[in-house]
Design a protein around this motif. Structure first.
Motif, PDB file in Angstrom:
ATOM      1  N   HIS A  14       1.365  -8.029  13.892  1.00  0.00           N
ATOM      2  CA  HIS A  14       0.737  -6.786  13.440  1.00  0.00           C
ATOM      3  C   HIS A  14       1.356  -5.571  14.131  1.00  0.00           C
ATOM      4  O   HIS A  14       1.586  -4.538  13.504  1.00  0.00           O
ATOM      5  CB  HIS A  14      -0.770  -6.833  13.693  1.00  0.00           C
ATOM      6  CG  HIS A  14      -1.503  -5.676  13.110  1.00  0.00           C
ATOM      7  ND1 HIS A  14      -1.759  -4.536  13.823  1.00  0.00           N
ATOM      8  CD2 HIS A  14      -1.997  -5.479  11.872  1.00  0.00           C
ATOM      9  CE1 HIS A  14      -2.397  -3.680  13.052  1.00  0.00           C
ATOM     10  NE2 HIS A  14      -2.555  -4.226  11.856  1.00  0.00           N
ATOM     11  N   LEU A  17       4.708  -4.979  12.622  1.00  0.00           N
ATOM     12  CA  LEU A  17       4.505  -4.436  11.276  1.00  0.00           C
ATOM     13  C   LEU A  17       4.164  -2.948  11.335  1.00  0.00           C
ATOM     14  O   LEU A  17       4.694  -2.156  10.554  1.00  0.00           O
ATOM     15  CB  LEU A  17       3.396  -5.211  10.567  1.00  0.00           C
ATOM     16  CG  LEU A  17       3.116  -4.893   9.121  1.00  0.00           C
ATOM     17  CD1 LEU A  17       4.350  -5.126   8.256  1.00  0.00           C
ATOM     18  CD2 LEU A  17       1.956  -5.739   8.608  1.00  0.00           C
ATOM     19  N   GLN A  55       7.927  -6.693   4.073  1.00  0.00           N
ATOM     20  CA  GLN A  55       7.474  -7.737   3.148  1.00  0.00           C
ATOM     21  C   GLN A  55       7.445  -9.101   3.843  1.00  0.00           C
ATOM     22  O   GLN A  55       6.500  -9.883   3.668  1.00  0.00           O
ATOM     23  CB  GLN A  55       8.361  -7.791   1.915  1.00  0.00           C
ATOM     24  CG  GLN A  55       8.181  -6.614   0.992  1.00  0.00           C
ATOM     25  CD  GLN A  55       9.183  -6.617  -0.159  1.00  0.00           C
ATOM     26  OE1 GLN A  55      10.097  -7.441  -0.197  1.00  0.00           O
ATOM     27  NE2 GLN A  55       9.011  -5.686  -1.084  1.00  0.00           N
ATOM     28  N   GLN A  58       4.512  -9.174   6.319  1.00  0.00           N
ATOM     29  CA  GLN A  58       3.224  -9.281   5.634  1.00  0.00           C
ATOM     30  C   GLN A  58       2.939 -10.715   5.218  1.00  0.00           C
ATOM     31  O   GLN A  58       1.790 -11.143   5.206  1.00  0.00           O
ATOM     32  CB  GLN A  58       3.187  -8.347   4.420  1.00  0.00           C
ATOM     33  CG  GLN A  58       3.019  -6.899   4.796  1.00  0.00           C
ATOM     34  CD  GLN A  58       3.119  -5.951   3.601  1.00  0.00           C
ATOM     35  OE1 GLN A  58       3.714  -6.284   2.592  1.00  0.00           O
ATOM     36  NE2 GLN A  58       2.536  -4.779   3.754  1.00  0.00           N
ATOM     37  N   THR A  62      -0.566 -12.656   5.960  1.00  0.00           N
ATOM     38  CA  THR A  62      -1.430 -13.139   4.882  1.00  0.00           C
ATOM     39  C   THR A  62      -1.404 -14.655   4.756  1.00  0.00           C
ATOM     40  O   THR A  62      -2.406 -15.253   4.400  1.00  0.00           O
ATOM     41  CB  THR A  62      -1.044 -12.511   3.526  1.00  0.00           C
ATOM     42  OG1 THR A  62       0.334 -12.776   3.257  1.00  0.00           O
ATOM     43  CG2 THR A  62      -1.266 -11.014   3.535  1.00  0.00           C
TER      44      THR A  62
END
Length: 68
Positions: A14, A17, A55, A58, A62
């Protein structure tokens, strides 16, 4: 066998990101202001690379599990 990301690993992803989002925002903003074509090309390449990295990161957030 299922392997999960640990909480500390999720937090690390995180943080990376968040840094990549900031980098993409700065690159996009600066590319609109720059006039040198060579520098503009470098910034556009960096923008594309940052988008790809975001991308990929992520997907780690997820899809927290990986089936082996």
């Amino acid at each position: 066998m299922t392997k999960y990301l640990g909480l500390h690993e999720t937090i690390d992803v995180h943080e990376i990101l968040t840094f990549k989002h900031l980098s993409l925002t700065k690159t996009t903003t600066m590319s609109k202001l720059v006039q040198d074509p060579a520098l503009k090309g470098i910034l556009e390449e960096d923008s594309t690379a940052c988008s790809n990295h975001i991308q990929q990161l992520q997907k780690f957030i997820t899809n927290r599990e990986e089936t082996l």
